[in-house]
Design an enzyme around this catalytic site. Structure first.
Site, PDB file in Angstrom:
ATOM      1  N   CYS A 119       0.856  -1.195   0.000  1.00 28.45           N
ATOM      2  CA  CYS A 119       0.000   0.000   0.000  1.00 28.45           C
ATOM      3  C   CYS A 119       0.889   1.240   0.000  1.00 28.45           C
ATOM      4  O   CYS A 119       0.659   2.200  -0.736  1.00 28.45           O
ATOM      5  CB  CYS A 119      -0.880   0.040   1.245  1.00 28.45           C
TER       6      CYS A 119
ATOM      7  N   CYS B 184      -7.902  -3.227  -4.363  1.00 31.02           N
ATOM      8  CA  CYS B 184      -6.501  -2.821  -4.459  1.00 31.02           C
ATOM      9  C   CYS B 184      -5.601  -4.056  -4.456  1.00 31.02           C
ATOM     10  O   CYS B 184      -4.633  -4.129  -5.224  1.00 31.02           O
ATOM     11  CB  CYS B 184      -6.118  -1.937  -3.274  1.00 31.02           C
TER      12      CYS B 184
ATOM     13  N   HIS C  17       0.772   4.772  -2.121  1.00 30.14           N
ATOM     14  CA  HIS C  17       0.023   5.809  -1.420  1.00 30.14           C
ATOM     15  C   HIS C  17       0.792   6.573  -0.359  1.00 30.14           C
ATOM     16  O   HIS C  17       0.323   7.616   0.097  1.00 30.14           O
ATOM     17  CB  HIS C  17      -1.263   5.208  -0.838  1.00 30.14           C
TER      18      HIS C  17
END
Lengths: 155, 269, 104
Positions: free
Chosen positions: B184, B230, B188
């Protein structure tokens, strides 16, 4: 001009005057399946009553169109149209590359502003044509909208 | 080549939750200088006036209103025993969602808002809902969360055992997974606010406050359904919605958005 | 009264800005059902008639290219408090609906 033609012109005007007094000023009509099923943009435009391409008057300044530059999602593209042309009677919206380019049309009476906002589907990057019918004349404004495939992680 | 590799490496944040949050904030201040943190809630749209105009236009009268209305019907319909959802929550569930997920000391686990909705059902003799069903839990969550719109995210990590769950969530956040071998954090945190091809990668801070989302104005995703998408996008087999792994992740992830206002049921592309 | 039509009306200087949403699938006929793989048939609103105090003021023709749960914003002229705006829609499967709002 020969006398026969003059008489014809006079009669035509007289009939027009009488007609405008007898008929309602706005004519509402049925959904035109023929126009809505056309698959080519030129055929679509002809099907609404434009007889020659030269009959279409380019009017980007007189017809305000609000559309995104890049559509976030082609399934829901917000569009706003405001016609500044006097006596606007009808507004047509086309998306050139849609399977059937004619998207919608609006019949405008004196009881509403020549203004409409809606949300349309666009299958791919294309020009959106807005055609306004006012006083028997067709006016057009066009704007290109880029359509991309959905966002991160979308199918 | 090296630059590309470096762009996708990241160092795991080490420290207290507030120190972690500070690391995230300073990374984004470098990636997207001059953008106020309050704008982060707009995610991938935040740098485009064109995108924000479409968002505003659609949010003015959203096409998914009927889903929220259905959620309201579910919320207001009494259970067989005559009770309603409001009795399960303090303050009638108004302005409470910003405290979820929370760590329950007795049960020794993280409880999400959606879990609390299901607990309410079970405690009242009703069947719990499927976490990934947009017609039931999706719609219910969309309405129930709306009662907390405007509330600031205020996640607490108040004990050592809570901190343990927070750390588990953080570890998952920083773990490379899937065929693309991305975490992640790769997109991000390290690249939050930067472009990847034509996508602006949303920064971590500001994400957890705006769920459920309606993609294309019609496909409902809860936060954990979005985690699953995701994971699939990087070629990983997703954890289940409602699993401990995703609950701990949501705990960590939500903490990072502390101080930002919640807004449920938003449009996304 | 119909639950399919939602209204939002704002009156200013005798012009009523009206926003409506009609909950309708506006199915194009190009999508397939995920499970059965069958084509989902076309199902869309083709005509909306709009009236102000019983008199028709606008007619809308839509197609499958209009977004799901169609939204429309129009402006009624010579509008006053207490006036009634009526929306009557018809779709290609013979279904229809009516919504009314009082301008306030």
């Amino acid at each position: 001009m020969n006398p026969t033609k003059e008489r014809r012109v006079f009669l035509h005007s007289a009939m027009a005057l009488i007609s405008s007094l007898l008929l309602p000023s706005t004519v509402f009509s049925r959904w035109d399946a023929n126009a809505y099923n056309k698959i080519d943009i030129t055929d679509s435009i002809f099907s609404i009553g434009v007889t020659n391409p030269g009959d279409l008057i380019e009017a980007n300044d007189a017809i305000d169109i609000s559309l995104p530059e890049i559509a976030e999602n082609g399934a829901i593209v917000p569009i706003t149209v405001h016609s500044k042309i006097l006596d606007t009677k009808r507004i047509f919206v086309f998306a050139e590359k849609n399977p059937q380019p004619l998207v919608s049309d609006y019949i405008i009476s004196k009881g509403v502003e020549p203004f409409v906002a809606s949300r349309i589907k666009m299958s791919e990057t294309a020009f959106v044509h807005v055609i306004v019918l006012a006083n028997g004349t067709f006016y057009r404004a066009a704007r290109q909208v880029k359509v991309t495939i959905g966002g991160c992680g979308e199918e | 080549m090296l630059a590309i590799l470096l762009a996708f490496m990241h160092t795991q944040a080490v420290g207290t939750p507030e120190e972690d949050r500070a690391v995230f904030l300073s990374t984004f201040a470098v990636n997207i200088p001059g953008i106020p943190v309050s704008q982060y809630v707009h995610g991938s749209m935040m740098l485009s006036t064109d995108a924000l105009n479409q968002y505003d236009s659609i949010m003015d009268f959203p096409p998914f209103q009927e889903v929220i209305d259905r959620g309201q019907e579910i919320w207001e319909t009494p259970f067989k025993n005559g009770n309603t959802f409001t009795e399960c929550f303090e303050n009638g569930a108004v302005n409470i969602a910003g405290k979820f997920p929370l760590y329950n000391e007795k049960l020794k686990r993280v409880i999400t808002f959606e879990m609390a909705l299901n607990s309410c059902l079970e405690q009242n003799g009703e069947m719990p809902m499927n976490y990934i069903d947009p017609e039931t839990m999706g719609a219910l969550s969309a309405y129930a969360r709306s009662l907390s719109d405007g509330m600031l995210m205020q996640i607490e990590v108040a004990s050592a055992s809570a901190m343990n769950k927070y750390e588990l969530g953080k570890t998952l956040y920083f773990r490379r997974i899937g065929q693309y071998n991305l975490a992640c954090a790769s997109c991000h945190l390290t690249n939050g606010g930067r472009y990847f091809r034509d996508e602006l990668l949303s920064p971590t801070i500001g994400q957890a406050v705006h769920f459920p989302v309606f993609r294309g104005g019609e496909r409902l995703y809860t936060l954990q359904m979005r985690y699953q998408r995701c994971m699939e996008a990087v070629g990983a087999v997703p954890f289940e919605s409602g699993s401990e792994a995703l609950n701990n992740l949501e705990y960590f992830h939500s903490y990072l958005s502390n101080g930002l206002p919640l807004q449920s049921s938003v449009y996304r592309r | 009264m119909d639950k399919t039509v939602r209204f939002r009306v704002r009156l200013k200087d005798n012009v009523a800005d009206v926003k409506i949403m009609i909950f309708h699938p506006m199915e194009t006929g190009y999508r397939r059902d995920k499970n059965s793989k069958e084509i989902i048939p076309q199902h869309f609103i083709h005509t909306v008639n709009i009236a102000h105090n019983g008199e028709q003021i606008m007619q809308v023709h839509w197609s499958r290219s209009v977004s799901k749960n169609p939204y429309l914003n129009f402006r009624v002229l010579s509008a006053s408090e207490g006036d009634e705006v009526t929306i009557a829609w018809n779709d290609n499967m013979g279904q229809s609906g009516v919504g009314k709002a009082i301008i306030s």
